[in-house]
Design a protein around this motif. Structure first.
Motif, PDB file in Angstrom:
ATOM      1  N   ASN A  56       0.625  -0.868   0.401  1.00  0.00           N
ATOM      2  CA  ASN A  56      -0.159  -0.459   0.171  1.00  0.00           C
ATOM      3  C   ASN A  56       0.917   0.930   0.529  1.00  0.00           C
ATOM      4  O   ASN A  56       0.132   2.343  -0.275  1.00  0.00           O
ATOM      5  N   GLY A  57       1.706   1.289   1.152  1.00  0.00           N
ATOM      6  CA  GLY A  57       3.084   2.954   0.902  1.00  0.00           C
ATOM      7  C   GLY A  57       4.366   2.429  -0.515  1.00  0.00           C
ATOM      8  O   GLY A  57       4.742   3.470  -0.225  1.00  0.00           O
ATOM      9  N   GLY A  58       4.237   1.419  -1.005  1.00  0.00           N
ATOM     10  CA  GLY A  58       5.619   1.451  -1.621  1.00  0.00           C
ATOM     11  C   GLY A  58       7.024   0.279  -1.078  1.00  0.00           C
ATOM     12  O   GLY A  58       7.035   0.619   0.306  1.00  0.00           O
ATOM     13  N   THR A  59       7.598   0.002  -1.583  1.00  0.00           N
ATOM     14  CA  THR A  59       9.135  -1.104  -1.467  1.00  0.00           C
ATOM     15  C   THR A  59      10.092   0.120  -1.364  1.00  0.00           C
ATOM     16  O   THR A  59      10.292   0.640  -2.190  1.00  0.00           O
ATOM     17  N   PHE A  60      11.279  -0.403  -0.273  1.00  0.00           N
ATOM     18  CA  PHE A  60      12.146   0.127  -0.683  1.00  0.00           C
ATOM     19  C   PHE A  60      13.365  -0.984  -1.919  1.00  0.00           C
ATOM     20  O   PHE A  60      13.573  -1.763  -1.592  1.00  0.00           O
ATOM     21  N   VAL A  61      13.050   0.176  -3.163  1.00  0.00           N
ATOM     22  CA  VAL A  61      14.122  -1.203  -3.596  1.00  0.00           C
ATOM     23  C   VAL A  61      15.123   0.268  -4.295  1.00  0.00           C
ATOM     24  O   VAL A  61      14.684   1.143  -4.504  1.00  0.00           O
ATOM     25  N   GLY A  62      16.003  -0.977  -4.775  1.00  0.00           N
ATOM     26  CA  GLY A  62      17.801  -0.173  -5.301  1.00  0.00           C
ATOM     27  C   GLY A  62      17.823  -0.369  -6.474  1.00  0.00           C
ATOM     28  O   GLY A  62      16.689  -0.557  -7.835  1.00  0.00           O
ATOM     29  N   ALA A  63      18.385   0.663  -7.265  1.00  0.00           N
ATOM     30  CA  ALA A  63      19.163  -0.357  -8.450  1.00  0.00           C
ATOM     31  C   ALA A  63      19.002  -1.154  -8.930  1.00  0.00           C
ATOM     32  O   ALA A  63      17.976  -1.350 -10.219  1.00  0.00           O
ATOM     33  N   ASP A  64      18.663  -1.913  -8.236  1.00  0.00           N
ATOM     34  CA  ASP A  64      19.007  -3.482  -9.333  1.00  0.00           C
ATOM     35  C   ASP A  64      17.775  -4.104  -8.609  1.00  0.00           C
ATOM     36  O   ASP A  64      17.196  -6.004  -9.319  1.00  0.00           O
ATOM     37  N   GLY A  65      16.599  -3.525  -8.744  1.00  0.00           N
ATOM     38  CA  GLY A  65      15.355  -3.947  -8.324  1.00  0.00           C
ATOM     39  C   GLY A  65      14.904  -4.939  -7.190  1.00  0.00           C
ATOM     40  O   GLY A  65      13.818  -5.515  -7.665  1.00  0.00           O
ATOM     41  N   LEU A  66      15.896  -4.982  -6.599  1.00  0.00           N
ATOM     42  CA  LEU A  66      15.108  -6.657  -5.881  1.00  0.00           C
ATOM     43  C   LEU A  66      15.025  -5.754  -4.140  1.00  0.00           C
ATOM     44  O   LEU A  66      15.348  -4.448  -3.702  1.00  0.00           O
ATOM     45  N   GLN A  67      14.483  -6.930  -3.665  1.00  0.00           N
ATOM     46  CA  GLN A  67      13.555  -6.165  -2.293  1.00  0.00           C
ATOM     47  C   GLN A  67      14.438  -7.350  -1.399  1.00  0.00           C
ATOM     48  O   GLN A  67      14.606  -8.146  -1.464  1.00  0.00           O
ATOM     49  N   LEU A  68      14.262  -6.727  -0.209  1.00  0.00           N
ATOM     50  CA  LEU A  68      14.993  -7.464   0.799  1.00  0.00           C
ATOM     51  C   LEU A  68      14.228  -8.298   1.704  1.00  0.00           C
ATOM     52  O   LEU A  68      12.700  -7.579   1.291  1.00  0.00           O
ATOM     53  N   PRO A  69      13.888  -9.483   1.928  1.00  0.00           N
ATOM     54  CA  PRO A  69      13.067 -10.537   2.284  1.00  0.00           C
ATOM     55  C   PRO A  69      12.273  -9.417   3.566  1.00  0.00           C
ATOM     56  O   PRO A  69      13.242  -9.047   4.188  1.00  0.00           O
ATOM     57  N   HIS A  70      11.317  -9.339   3.819  1.00  0.00           N
ATOM     58  CA  HIS A  70      10.609  -8.687   4.881  1.00  0.00           C
ATOM     59  C   HIS A  70      10.561  -9.483   6.243  1.00  0.00           C
ATOM     60  O   HIS A  70      10.280  -8.451   6.861  1.00  0.00           O
ATOM     61  N   LYS A  71      10.819 -10.674   6.079  1.00  0.00           N
ATOM     62  CA  LYS A  71      10.959 -11.233   7.284  1.00  0.00           C
ATOM     63  C   LYS A  71      12.483 -10.770   8.006  1.00  0.00           C
ATOM     64  O   LYS A  71      12.580 -11.426   9.496  1.00  0.00           O
ATOM     65  N   LEU A  72      13.174 -10.216   7.547  1.00  0.00           N
ATOM     66  CA  LEU A  72      14.675  -9.834   7.955  1.00  0.00           C
ATOM     67  C   LEU A  72      14.604  -8.994   9.306  1.00  0.00           C
ATOM     68  O   LEU A  72      15.268  -8.171   9.974  1.00  0.00           O
ATOM     69  N   ILE A  73      13.475  -8.048   8.683  1.00  0.00           N
ATOM     70  CA  ILE A  73      12.595  -7.172   9.861  1.00  0.00           C
ATOM     71  C   ILE A  73      12.173  -7.237  10.837  1.00  0.00           C
ATOM     72  O   ILE A  73      10.768  -7.832  10.716  1.00  0.00           O
ATOM     73  N   PRO A  74      12.624  -6.584  11.817  1.00  0.00           N
ATOM     74  CA  PRO A  74      11.508  -6.981  13.205  1.00  0.00           C
ATOM     75  C   PRO A  74      10.097  -6.445  12.664  1.00  0.00           C
ATOM     76  O   PRO A  74      10.257  -5.726  12.571  1.00  0.00           O
ATOM     77  N   ASN A  75       9.804  -6.817  13.613  1.00  0.00           N
ATOM     78  CA  ASN A  75       8.037  -7.133  14.312  1.00  0.00           C
ATOM     79  C   ASN A  75       7.740  -7.323  12.447  1.00  0.00           C
ATOM     80  O   ASN A  75       6.120  -6.300  12.019  1.00  0.00           O
ATOM     81  N   SER A  76       7.917  -7.659  11.789  1.00  0.00           N
ATOM     82  CA  SER A  76       6.925  -7.393  10.081  1.00  0.00           C
ATOM     83  C   SER A  76       6.304  -8.201  10.173  1.00  0.00           C
ATOM     84  O   SER A  76       5.351  -7.928   9.199  1.00  0.00           O
ATOM     85  N   GLY A  77       5.777  -9.391  10.786  1.00  0.00           N
ATOM     86  CA  GLY A  77       4.741  -9.921  10.704  1.00  0.00           C
ATOM     87  C   GLY A  77       3.842  -9.279  11.346  1.00  0.00           C
ATOM     88  O   GLY A  77       2.791  -9.781  11.442  1.00  0.00           O
ATOM     89  N   MET A  78       3.711  -8.486  12.507  1.00  0.00           N
ATOM     90  CA  MET A  78       2.785  -7.869  13.199  1.00  0.00           C
ATOM     91  C   MET A  78       1.966  -6.971  12.567  1.00  0.00           C
ATOM     92  O   MET A  78       2.558  -5.902  11.376  1.00  0.00           O
ATOM     93  N   ARG A  79       0.348  -7.095  13.022  1.00  0.00           N
ATOM     94  CA  ARG A  79      -0.274  -5.449  12.215  1.00  0.00           C
ATOM     95  C   ARG A  79      -0.099  -4.350  13.142  1.00  0.00           C
ATOM     96  O   ARG A  79      -1.052  -4.430  14.308  1.00  0.00           O
ATOM     97  N   LEU A  80       1.023  -3.541  12.587  1.00  0.00           N
ATOM     98  CA  LEU A  80       1.544  -2.477  13.165  1.00  0.00           C
ATOM     99  C   LEU A  80       0.514  -0.962  12.922  1.00  0.00           C
ATOM    100  O   LEU A  80      -0.400  -1.166  11.002  1.00  0.00           O
ATOM    101  N   TYR A  81      -0.161   0.086  12.971  1.00  0.00           N
ATOM    102  CA  TYR A  81      -0.489   1.403  13.106  1.00  0.00           C
ATOM    103  C   TYR A  81      -0.113   2.478  14.239  1.00  0.00           C
ATOM    104  O   TYR A  81       0.830   2.115  15.043  1.00  0.00           O
TER     105      TYR A  81
END
Length: 822
Positions: free
Chosen positions: A456-481
């Motif tokens: 919904n808000g956009g992804t951090f994507v570098g020049a190579d077009g690859l995304q970092l796996p979301h599981k590496l970010i703390p609290n990635s699976g939690m529903r936050l606001y």
């Protein structure tokens, strides 16, 4: 002779009418069966003697009224629950099956007459609720169609009229994007062959082919399944799961049902088209397994402990030449005959008589009796629980009516200004609370996981077009606001940008970056490294700056609907003032967008300044590492050589001391030792060697355009050092500026801006801002609707109270008079 009624008729009328009422109570054996037998036996005797309804004795009226009132009350409660989406337990039978499972034919058989909307394909796009009531005096079905606009009104309609209405609804929905609607078509039916049941006939599930050419049908299949799943989520509904299969391992409909009722604890399984399956069995053992499947095969504990088996004779009722039955009575008799033929065929296949338990599960009449008794027991058990819910709904509706009257009385400019300012203060309070942290808003409704946030808000994507796996970010699976979601987004930005390495450098880039100076044609590898580093850094980091602004703006804008939810929950929401609320929402969104844009521009200025002019003080943190890197290959000389080669740089303070020492030396020159001379010769030789190597170094780096390995590695090391220095500065600067110039203005600048916009709004045109004229009209309509709703709830509440009192009095009679229990 009339065919038997839906429930078996007792051989004799009960001499104790009140005891028939007591038999209805939960826990009494065969309670509902005996009650219906007694009631219908009296009805048949009354009709046989030519008595009209008004000639019934007072005792018979007292016996019949509680039962009929109970059905009518629950029918009305079901309609009220659907309209208000209130949590009333209004039990009903929900029929679920695929279009080829014989679903519509079974519904017709349960009703006792043919309903012309049935047939193959999608014949209805809205669920049809059938409130059926047994009435022995109705020789033809008496149908009433409940109005969609006013549920309190039910217009008497013929079956062709109802069919025409259903077809018109189908055509209307077929033209809309969502071709199905969950709003029910409610029909009340009275008939001599009807059971006392409420059946909800859902649209038939669709099993489309997987080819791409069937996309339209696949879309319809998903819409129907979603609608049916939503209906099954009502826990008060009994699910009638229809399967058209001879092998219980094939669970087409159960697959859908078990997604909502995984244990099948409120599901009745029915195997349809039994007459077509019996000839398929070659061995009696196959029939045994089919009639009594193992518990592990059905994956649950179904109602009735075992499936039911039904057959419905083919053919339509009518006067046309292709009609099989001339009346519904003939159709009813054909159902009974089909049931007897199925039992005979099964006994022939098995080579034995069916047991009483097996017979109780074969045929439409057995299924109808089971459903009627089950629904009756649910009705009886729910009566004491319904009254408190109706009391609560009555108080809520009364409070709603009071609030509506208060709003009507405060429709003047002064009070509306006060309400607007109060809403302004409360709205800001909720925003601040969301940023600081709260658990008031349900995360399942307002929270976002990192996957949702990226979508919904956009992804951090570098020049190579690859995304970092979301599981590496703390609290990635939690529903936050709110503030928690803001912090997670900033942590992801730090993690991704902080791990970026300098992009690869080509030899062509190094040669092109050398160029020609304005005063000589030599090479300046320091400048070359700066040109390459700043270009790589700008191209790498600028997209992340825009992505961060877009992500944080999305998070800030999400604060608005969550704050509105807080206000609605606390009763501080300005309902009806849609123009004013849109003005507030627009002001907040404009503020968020302009603030984000200004903050991003400040960050861009920092990035441009850092990548326009290289200040070595920013990049000297890794100077020791750079020296170690340069010393790792043979392109540098020993430190002694460097020291001797820079003899012109000796300080002036050392020279006078040497001169004094030389002047005070009284030894003759001839007495100088040979070793000193030899040492001087060595020093001259070393100086000459250093000068030679310095010349070679200048020739390879300053005057020679051939890019050697040493020059390439020097440039690469310098670019790496500059790039990493820019990265660290950009990361710290961006985070600091977004915190200071995006997050903090929500706290310290937004209140003043909203207040200014609010006051300017009040000064312009109050009537347009609050839409007083339309608001007065809508509040008046809302008041009338609430008054009607209040009357309905009050009438229904009183009706259930009377029923509860009658049932309670019936409970006391057996204990007081043992003769009644005989």
């Amino acid at each position: 002779m009339d065919p038997p009624p839906p429930i078996s008729v007792a051989p004799q009328s009960n001499p104790h009418p009140k005891n028939s009422q007591a038999a209805l109570l939960p826990g009494n054996n065969n309670a509902v069966h005996h009650f219906h037998s007694s009631v219908r036996s009296r009805a048949e005797q009354s009709r046989g003697q030519g008595l009209r309804k008004k000639q019934r004795t007072k005792m018979e009226e007292e016996t019949l009224n509680p039962q009929s009132n109970l059905y009518e009350a629950y029918n009305e409660l079901h309609g009220l629950a659907q309209e208000l989406e209130a949590p009333f337990d209004a039990p009903a039978v929900l029929v679920v099956g695929y279009q080829t499972d014989g679903k519509s034919a079974l519904v017709e058989a349960l009703m006792g007459f043919q309903f012309n909307h049935v047939g193959g394909g999608t014949k209805t796009r809205r669920p049809i609720t059938l409130h059926m009531s047994y009435d022995p005096l109705c020789d033809v079905p008496l149908c009433h169609l409940v109005s969609d606009d006013d549920p309190t009104l039910a217009h008497e309609k013929s079956l062709p009229d109802i069919q025409a209405y259903i077809e018109a609804e189908n055509m209307r929905l077929e033209r809309e994007p969502c071709q199905f609607s969950a709003k029910e078509i409610i029909i009340k039916v009275k008939y001599k062959h009807c059971p006392n049941l409420t059946i909800i006939d859902t649209p038939g599930l669709i099993a489309p082919a997987p080819a791409r050419k069937n996309r339209a049908l696949q879309s319809q299949a998903r819409a129907v399944e979603s609608l049916v799943r939503t209906k099954m989520q009502h826990k008060e509904f009994i699910i009638l799961c229809l399967e058209d299969c001879s092998d219980w391992s094939n669970a087409m409909t159960r697959r859908v049902v078990m997604q909502i009722d995984p244990e099948l604890s409120r599901t009745v399984i029915v195997s349809t088209k039994l007459d077509t399956k019996i000839p398929q069995f070659a061995r009696s053992s196959d029939v045994e397994v089919f009639l009594s499947p193992p518990a592990c095969t059905l994956d649950g504990f179904i109602l009735g402990d075992s499936p039911f088996f039904t057959s419905v004779p083919s053919g339509r009722v009518g006067s046309e030449h292709d009609s099989v039955y001339r009346s519904n009575d003939e159709f009813k008799q054909a159902i009974v005959s089909r049931e007897m033929e199925d039992i005979a065929s099964l006994e022939e296949k098995l080579g034995r008589q069916l047991s009483k338990q097996e017979r109780s599960r074969i045929g439409v009449s057995k299924l109808r009796l089971f459903l009627e008794e089950l629904l009756q027991k649910r009705y009886m058990d729910s009566v004491p629980l319904i009254i408190p819910l109706l009391e609560k709904e009555y108080r809520s509706t009364t409070r709603k009516l009071t609030e509506t009257n208060e709003e009507l009385s405060t429709l003047d400019e002064v009070k509306l200004r006060e309400k607007g300012r109060a809403f302004h203060d409360l709205f800001l309070t909720k925003l601040s609370l969301l940023l600081k942290g709260t658990v008031v808003a349900p995360p399942d409704k307002f929270g976002e996981t990192l996957v949702d946030e990226r979508t919904n808000g956009g992804t951090f994507v570098g020049a190579d077009g690859l995304q970092l796996p979301h599981k590496l970010i703390p609290n990635s699976g939690m529903r936050l606001y709110g503030g928690a979601q803001y912090h997670r987004a900033m942590a992801e930005f730090r993690f991704i940008v902080g791990g970026i390495k300098c992009p690869p450098i080509t030899r062509e880039e190094i040669v092109n970056a050398c160029g020609v100076e304005d005063i000589h044609d030599g090479t300046n590898y320091s400048r070359t490294a700066c040109v390459i580093a700043v270009s790589k850094a700008r191209d790498t980091f600028e997209p992340f700056l825009h992505q961060l602004g877009c992500r944080l703006l999305h998070i800030l804008k999400r604060l608005l609907p969550i704050s509105i939810y807080f206000l609605q929950k606390d009763g501080d929401y300005l309902s009806g003032h849609e123009v004013f609320l849109r003005r507030v929402a627009s002001a907040f969104n404009n503020f968020a967008e302009s603030t984000e844009r200004a903050c991003r521009e400040k960050c861009m200025e920092d990035l441009m300044s850092t990548t326009r002019y290289v200040s070595w003080s920013l990049h000297n943190k890794n100077r020791a590492g750079l020296r170690h890197f340069l010393d790792s290959f043979g392109g540098t000389e020993p430190s002694g050589v460097v020291v001797n080669s820079i003899s012109p740089g000796i300080s002036q303070e050392s020279l006078p001391g040497s001169v004094v020492a030389e002047r005070h030396d009284t030894k003759p020159r001839a007495d100088i030792k040979l070793s000193h001379l030899s040492s001087g010769i060595d020093s001259c030789s070393s100086a000459q060697t250093a000068e030679t190597k310095l010349a070679d170094l200048l020739d390879s780096t300053l005057w020679n355009r051939r890019l050697g390995p040493s020059s390439e590695r020097i440039v690469y090391a310098l670019v790496q050092q500059i790039f990493h220095g820019i990265r660290e500065y950009f990361l710290a600067s961006a985070e600091l500026k977004f915190n200071c110039f995006l997050l903090m203005p929500v706290v310290d600048k937004l209140p003043a801006l909203l207040r200014e916009d609010l006051e300017s709004t009040f000064a312009d045109d109050m009537d347009n801002v609050f839409d007083i004229t339309n608001l007065r009209h809508s509040l008046g309509q809302q008041k009338r609707d609430t008054e009607i709703e209040l009357k309905r709830i009050k009438r229904l509440k009183e009706k259930f109270k009377v029923i509860h009192q009658q049932l309670s009095s019936c409970q006391r009679i057996p204990s007081l008079s043992p003769a009644c229990s005989d």
